[in-house]
Design a protein around this motif. Structure first.
Motif, PDB file in Angstrom:
ATOM      1  N   THR A 165      35.969  -4.128 -26.583  1.00  6.77           N
ATOM      2  CA  THR A 165      34.961  -4.789 -26.193  1.00  6.77           C
ATOM      3  C   THR A 165      35.468  -6.216 -25.174  1.00  6.77           C
ATOM      4  OG1 THR A 165      33.753  -4.428 -28.039  1.00  6.77           O
ATOM      5  CG2 THR A 165      32.828  -6.287 -26.817  1.00  6.77           C
ATOM      6  N   ASP A 249      25.568  -1.541 -21.465  1.00  7.95           N
ATOM      7  CA  ASP A 249      24.499  -1.843 -22.191  1.00  7.95           C
ATOM      8  C   ASP A 249      23.142  -1.230 -21.576  1.00  7.95           C
ATOM      9  OD1 ASP A 249      23.919  -3.267 -20.005  1.00  7.95           O
ATOM     10  OD2 ASP A 249      24.604  -5.295 -20.641  1.00  7.95           O
ATOM     11  N   ASN A 253      25.249  -2.723 -17.620  1.00  4.37           N
ATOM     12  CA  ASN A 253      26.390  -3.726 -17.389  1.00  4.37           C
ATOM     13  C   ASN A 253      27.454  -3.170 -18.279  1.00  4.37           C
ATOM     14  OD1 ASN A 253      25.003  -5.577 -15.777  1.00  4.37           O
ATOM     15  ND2 ASN A 253      24.121  -6.274 -17.266  1.00  4.37           N
ATOM     16  N   THR A 255      30.155  -3.240 -21.015  1.00  2.00           N
ATOM     17  CA  THR A 255      30.631  -4.367 -21.864  1.00  2.00           C
ATOM     18  C   THR A 255      31.725  -4.064 -22.641  1.00  2.00           C
ATOM     19  OG1 THR A 255      29.361  -2.847 -23.500  1.00  2.00           O
ATOM     20  CG2 THR A 255      28.152  -4.667 -22.331  1.00  2.00           C
TER      21      THR A 255
END
Length: 470
Positions: A165, A249, A253, A255
């Motif tokens: 992440t 997401d 976008n 992530t």
């Protein structure tokens, strides 16, 4: 479910069959928009998303899209209003040029209805709102249970998986296969650079940064990656098939990065061993053919007549074959000196042959050479020495000397006196070429009234293959 580039069903799982109220037979091969038509905005959004994935090869996400589905006649017919969240992921076909789309669909209708219920005037009744809240809570529990089962399956999967992440690539999930691969070190909550500093020196961080910034998938086959053992600190060579995919997401976008792959180390090392074995086999065949050519040529040159030449060639090739059989039984790794000698004299009366010496490992090259050497000594004993009479015997001894030399003694007794030959025959020249030419040793023959004897001295490490003679 999985669709081809024409939006036709290729595969579905049971959960999909249940949620759309259709079984597999009704779906496979049929067009999605024929079975579930929608000429409105939602239909166009779905079609655009699927086409975008097929054309670009990049994943896409649709969040909270309203899309009504027709009920089967046995369910009362008509249309049922549903809301969905879908993730579309590209999947390559066998040819590499075909592309499919895998849709992971979540029915979020109850969540949308809960939001709608929360926005209704209070006069509709607190009881109704609470009932919807309870239904949503039950749905949430079911989703959590499914999520836990999904994580469990990921943990047990034979391939390795990890979720990274943020731009620093922080581990938020790693399954058991991934943990085994990296040595059970602590990962969750750490960046890749912190948890696995050794891979940052191998270009891995640049690959992750590129996937995170561009969204382009990275794939590798049998890539060499050095992974450090956290206990010993040693680097271990691995060969991995893996891919990095961008995680997006609901707004598209990026992530994080999804890591998946498998450990191919054993396959790659096995292929490497096979290539080495083939190269070694090719080398040995050439050497064997050269030996056969030399045996035939030299025997014909020194033989008194064709019959003698045929007999001598046959016996020498048989000795070469026996040595090969012993090596084949050991997968061409090594043989024991005692076994080589014992095999060459096994045709004689065991009461007339004595062997005395410790186990001594020979390399494949030394095994063949010493088999030929013992064969020539045996042949000489049968023709002219102790084994040419009924009462003669042969004693063979070998010892490894403190200075690192192997000393082999061949001693004949009880036969006719040994006379010094007028010249060197092929057998003597072969022995001398093996002892001095191949191994840089010494050959000391002795001819006396008691019979023939000789002492062969060779460097032990050269015979074992631990040292190469230059």
């Amino acid at each position: 479910m999985v669709l081809d580039r024409n939006h036709c069903f290729v595969a579905v799982n049971r959960a999909y069959e249940k949620v759309v109220m259709r079984d597999r037979a009704e779906l496979i091969g049929r067009n999605l928009f024929d079975l579930f038509p929608n000429d409105g905005e939602s239909g166009q959004r779905l079609r655009d998303s699927l086409n975008r994935v097929i054309e670009t090869g990049e994943a896409d996400t649709l969040a909270y899209i309203p899309y009504d589905i027709p009920r089967p006649p046995e369910k009362g017919g008509g249309m049922e209003q549903r809301y969905w969240t879908a993730v579309h992921t590209p999947v390559s076909g066998k040819s590499g040029s075909d592309r499919y789309v895998m849709q992971n669909t979540v029915d979020v209708t109850d969540i949308v209805r809960l939001r709608q219920a929360a926005s209704l005037p209070f006069r509709r009744g607190e009881t109704q709102l609470l009932e919807r809240a309870r239904e949503a809570e039950e749905q949430h529990k079911a989703l959590m249970s499914e999520s836990a089962e999904f994580r469990r399956l990921f943990q047990l999967a034979p391939g390795f998986f990890a979720v990274l992440t943020g731009p620093d690539h922080v581990f938020t999930f790693a399954n058991e296969a991934y943990m085994r691969l990296v040595g059970e070190r602590h990962l969750i909550g750490k960046t890749v650079r912190e948890a696995m500093p050794e891979v940052s020196e191998q270009g891995i961080m640049d690959l992750l940064d590129d996937v995170y910034s561009t969204g382009k998938q990275y794939q590798a086959e049998a890539r060499r990656v050095m992974i450090r053992d956290p206990d010993s600190g040693d680097l271990h060579e691995t060969f991995l098939d893996f891919s990095y995919d961008a995680i997006r997401d609901t707004k598209g976008n990026i992530t994080g990065v999804f890591v998946q792959g498998s450990d191919r180390s054993e396959d790659v090392k096995r292929q490497h061993r096979q290539r080495l074995l083939l190269a070694e086999l090719n080398h040995r065949v050439k050497n064997t053919l050269a030996s056969v050519q030399s045996i035939v040529s030299q025997t014909l040159r020194s033989a008194a007549d064709p019959a003698t030449a045929r007999k001598d060639i046959g016996s020498r090739l048989a000795a070469l074959s026996k040595a090969h059989n012993l090596l084949s039984a050991q997968e061409w790794t090594s043989t024991d000196l005692g076994e080589i000698i014992g095999q060459e004299v096994s045709v004689f009366d065991p009461q007339r042959i004595s062997l005395d010496g410790p186990r001594f490992t020979l390399s494949p090259k030394a095994s063949i050479s010493l088999a030929m050497l013992v064969h020539e000594l045996s042949t000489n004993a049968v023709k002219y020495g102790a084994l040419s009479s009924d009462s003669g015997n042969v004693a063979v001894q070998w010892r490894e000397e403190p200075e690192g030399m192997l000393k082999l003694t061949w001693r004949e007794a009880g036969g006719p006196p040994a006379a010094h030959p007028a010249g060197k025959g092929f057998g003597t020249r072969l022995i001398e070429s093996i002892v001095s030419g191949e191994f840089g040793g010494t050959f000391e023959p002795s001819f006396c009234e008691q019979g023939f004897s000789c002492i062969v001295t060779l460097e032990a490490d050269v015979l074992r293959g631990a040292k190469v003679r230059i």
